[in-house]
Design a protein around this motif. Structure first.
Motif, PDB file in Angstrom:
ATOM      1  N   ASP A   1      58.156   2.290  46.447  1.00 32.33           N
ATOM      2  CA  ASP A   1      56.763   2.085  46.804  1.00 32.33           C
ATOM      3  C   ASP A   1      56.477   2.800  48.136  1.00 32.33           C
ATOM      4  O   ASP A   1      56.937   2.392  49.198  1.00 32.33           O
ATOM      5  N   ALA A   2      55.713   3.886  48.054  1.00 29.55           N
ATOM      6  CA  ALA A   2      55.495   4.721  49.235  1.00 29.55           C
ATOM      7  C   ALA A   2      54.807   3.957  50.360  1.00 29.55           C
ATOM      8  O   ALA A   2      55.083   4.189  51.541  1.00 29.55           O
TER       9      ALA A   2
ATOM     10  N   ASN B   1      56.591   9.398  42.292  1.00 26.26           N
ATOM     11  CA  ASN B   1      56.081   9.248  43.657  1.00 26.26           C
ATOM     12  C   ASN B   1      56.452  10.438  44.535  1.00 26.26           C
ATOM     13  O   ASN B   1      56.444  10.367  45.750  1.00 26.26           O
TER      14      ASN B   1
END
Ligand code: SF4
Lengths: 315, 445
Positions: free
Chosen positions: B163-164, B188
């Motif tokens: 999760d950036a 991502n």
């Protein structure tokens, strides 16, 4: 974009068969480096033999000795327990009791034990002398004869004492362990000497003399890698499978033996000893070990599972 | 690919103007080959020559740094497939995984446990290198866990999350410590590339397939992101060995720049206490730059760190101690004198047993170039002559009032000759060091 890099080998490791019955095992026969299944055939899984003594070992640490205490004084029951309770694939009997300092058992006594063991066991048998050259030269030929036709693996032949054993092994249809002191040239020379005696190359197994984890493991590791590379490149006098005495070396190491009381920062010895033996084994498998002689049933179980998982879907 | 001296000479201006400090361009080229001079010394290099020299001087496997300060981890820059060909240069970084979902107390307890994993073996301190924090819940929990860990350890950090935005909030706290970000995949890619550029931190590229991995790493290099570590995800042991071998071979043998990076392996957690250790041991032997694992019991760490020490020892230069006379404990002129070699393992094994015996003693180490007792004896480095010479050199006569030496049991055969050579009485000690305490207790001087 570059392609996968495959290495082509012209050589192949010999296949050695140990045992005569339906439970005989094959070791060696690799056509590439360990675990690189996509590069060369690896038809045989590395095997593990349980080490059993003809006398109760005096110096095995408690954690290890405790595993066998009910059978320690009876090699037949001891070997039986390894097979029935732990599904041993092979037994390695060390005739320590023949040693002049440890009971000085006679050749006939040891031969009788071998006969009884072979009658009771279906799994292949590896037979080791006591380490005293003179006594081994007296005892091993008689034991070899007692096991005639059972295709045992018998050792160890060393550079300055190989003839007597080689003659016996050749006559009785067994294979021989050629032991050299962590030295690739001596290993090769000994193989040549033994094969000059008439023993076919596929009946020689190399004992490269290993050190345990933390005790010179890396020397054997590199000697084995070098020998294996030479064999795959075509050197027939290096193309023998390796036998590694993992248990013998591991259980001398302080990290495997010492109690938690002595070294609280190392954690409980029960796990530590098993970890020491199994990590030593796994590292040597990476260097090409074909046959491991081990002691602790839990360590053997872990390493066997490791081998099975790695070989799954790969043969 | 390495260039020869002549290849390099062809790239030079060939005017022999001497501004580089060498008499001719050829002389300069010869120094460049040996890396004894820098290309910048020649002011007249063409752009084409510069980039060719640059590519040639680039190591086939890049050195990547995680963390900073004394405890930073350097991995990569490897040059061979087998340790006997030269040596393995940068020991595998060992890191322990902590889940961010644990309570603060549990996290702290684990961090302290990992910090305390430190073992002395044959004169070297063995320690793990990294703590990896793995995201399970939302971004704020992850960032809080990262903050907590960072405040309590000097070890480098690995931030595990796909999760950036969670990575961003963690990096805002921890970027100064040069953590490794681990979680980039096909989906991502852009966001993670941005993070690596913005925070100047190393980045793991995870893709199962080697060609895809190479392609994505190539794209990242083109964008100037070059501190990369490669991962091929969760696979069975044999497949993993294959991947690690291929990545190393393609970097070394094919100079494939996009695979010329160190690798990372995460060990799947298991209920078994041994399986993960055996898997980790495999990858320490077979080329992993970093191994992350959850199992953090001292005996687990000790066995892995010891294996790492073994595999990464320079095969050409065995670990040695200074050859001299070592007083152990409160020695007097009546203390016994034990002889061994200057091979570290021999010395430290004897030392451990002498200490355990609680009997003060001298250990005299003979310079055998780091060979062990038996090897040195066979190679004639551990001989009556070399021992006699050491007795004089280290002034043994001035240290003790008796004239007795203890030699290792394995070289018992030399005792007669040694007595003749040095005039000291020789007692044969045990073969195994473990016999030393009882031997010393019964020794009559
Ligand atoms: S400075 Fe450049 S051009 Fe001049 S001699 Fe050196 S290498 Fe040749």
């Amino acid at each position: 974009m570059a392609e996968l890099v495959y290495q082509k080998w012209s050589g192949k490791i010999n296949e050695t068969i140990i045992g005569a019955g339906p439970l005989s095992i094959k070791i060696g026969a690799e056509e590439g480096l360990p675990f690189l299944f996509k590069e060369g055939k690896i038809p045989n899984q590395p095997r593990i033999a349980f080490e059993v003594w003809d006398i109760a070992p005096a110096d095995w640490p408690d954690e290890l000795a405790g595993q066998y205490k009910d059978v320690f004084n009876n090699p037949l029951e001891w070997a039986g327990k390894c097979v029935q309770e732990y599904q041993a694939q092979a037994i390695c009997l060390r005739l320590q009791g023949a040693h002049p300092d440890f009971g000085n058992k006679s050749a006939e006594e040891e031969a009788r034990l071998i006969k009884d063991l072979l009658k009771a066991l279906d799994v292949p048998l590896i037979i080791l002398g006591c380490g005293d050259d003179n006594k081994d030269n007296e005892v091993l030929p008689v034991c070899s004869q007692a096991a005639s036709g059972k295709r045992c693996l018998i050792g160890s032949a060393v550079g300055d004492n190989y003839r007597t054993l080689a003659v016996a092994v050749l006559a009785d249809g067994h294979s021989i362990i050629a032991e050299s002191p962590i030295d690739i040239n001596i290993a090769k020379q000994l193989n040549i000497l033994i094969s000059d005696m008439g023993i076919p190359l596929e009946r020689i197994v190399i004992n490269p003399t290993i050190g345990a984890l933390g005790y010179g493991l890396e020397y054997a590791y590199s000697i084995m890698e070098r020998a294996r590379l030479a064999a795959l490149a075509g050197d027939k006098m290096m193309a023998m499978p390796f036998i590694c005495f993992v248990g013998q070396e591991t259980w001398r190491a302080k990290e495997a033996k010492a109690g938690e009381k002595e070294f609280p920062q190392w954690g409980p010895e029960a796990e530590r000893g098993v970890a020491w033996e199994s990590v030593t084994a796994v590292a040597l498998l990476q260097a090409g070990a074909d046959l491991l002689v081990m002691r602790h049933p839990k360590a053997i179980d872990c390493v066997r599972k490791y081998i099975e998982v790695s070989f799954k879907d790969n043969i | 690919m390495a260039l020869s001296g002549l290849d390099i000479y062809k790239l030079l201006p060939k005017t022999n103007c001497r501004e580089c400090g060498f008499v001719t361009c050829l002389a300069f080229a010869m120094q460049l080959v040996k890396r004894q001079a820098l290309p910048e010394k020649c002011p007249y290099l063409s752009e084409q020559a510069k980039s060719a020299l640059d590519a040639a001087s680039r190591p086939p496997i890049k050195l990547v740094v995680i963390g900073e300060g004394e405890d930073k981890l350097e991995i990569g820059n490897e040059t061979v497939m087998f340790r006997h060909e030269e040596k393995f240069h940068h020991p595998t970084g060992l890191g322990f995984i902590i889940e961010d979902g644990l309570s603060s107390e549990e996290i702290l307890k684990t961090v302290n446990k990992i910090n305390a994993l430190s073992f002395e073996r044959i004169g070297c301190l063995l320690r793990p290198n990294l703590i990896a924090i793995k995201q399970n819940g939302d971004a704020s929990v992850f960032a809080a866990a990262v903050k907590l860990v960072k405040e309590h350890t000097n070890l480098g950090l690995v931030l595990i999350s796909k999760d950036a935005s969670a990575q961003r909030s963690a990096l805002e706290i921890a970027a100064c410590g040069k953590p490794l970000i681990y979680g980039l995949d096909k989906n991502n890619l852009e966001a993670f590339t941005k993070l690596a550029v913005e925070f100047k931190v190393p980045l793991v590229v995870s893709l199962q397939d080697l060609s895809e991995l190479s392609a994505v790493a190539g794209k990242l290099i083109a964008q100037g992101v070059e501190d990369l570590i490669l991962d091929t995800g969760n696979k069975n042991i044999a497949e993993k060995i294959w991947d690690l071998t291929q990545i190393r071979r393609r970097g070394l043998y094919r100079s494939e720049r996009s695979l010329g990076f160190p690798t990372i392996v995460t060990i799947e957690d298991s209920a078994d206490r041994f399986d993960p250790i055996l898997e980790a041991a495999t990858y320490i032997a077979k080329y992993a730059g970093v191994v992350l694992i959850k199992a953090n019991e001292p005996w687990q760490a000790l066995s892995l760190l010891t294996l790492r020490q073994n595999i990464y020892t320079d095969p050409q230069r065995p670990l040695q101690v200074e050859s001299k006379l070592y007083p152990i404990g409160n020695t007097s002129d009546k203390s016994p004198v034990l002889i061994t070699t200057n091979f570290s393992l021999s010395y430290y094994t004897v030392l451990g047993e002498v200490e355990a015996s609680k009997i003060p003693a001298y250990i005299m180490t003979i310079d055998t170039e780091g060979m062990s007792v038996l090897t040195a004896w066979a190679a004639e480095k551990f001989t009556p002559e070399s021992i006699s010479a050491a007795i004089d050199k280290y002034g043994l006569k001035e240290q003790v009032c008796h004239k007795q030496l203890v030699i290792p049991g394995y070289v018992a055969v030399m005792s007669g000759k040694l007595e003749d050579a040095c005039g000291w009485q020789v007692a044969v000690g045990p073969k195994e060091a473990s016999g030393i305490p009882s031997f010393l207790k019964n020794l009559q001087l």
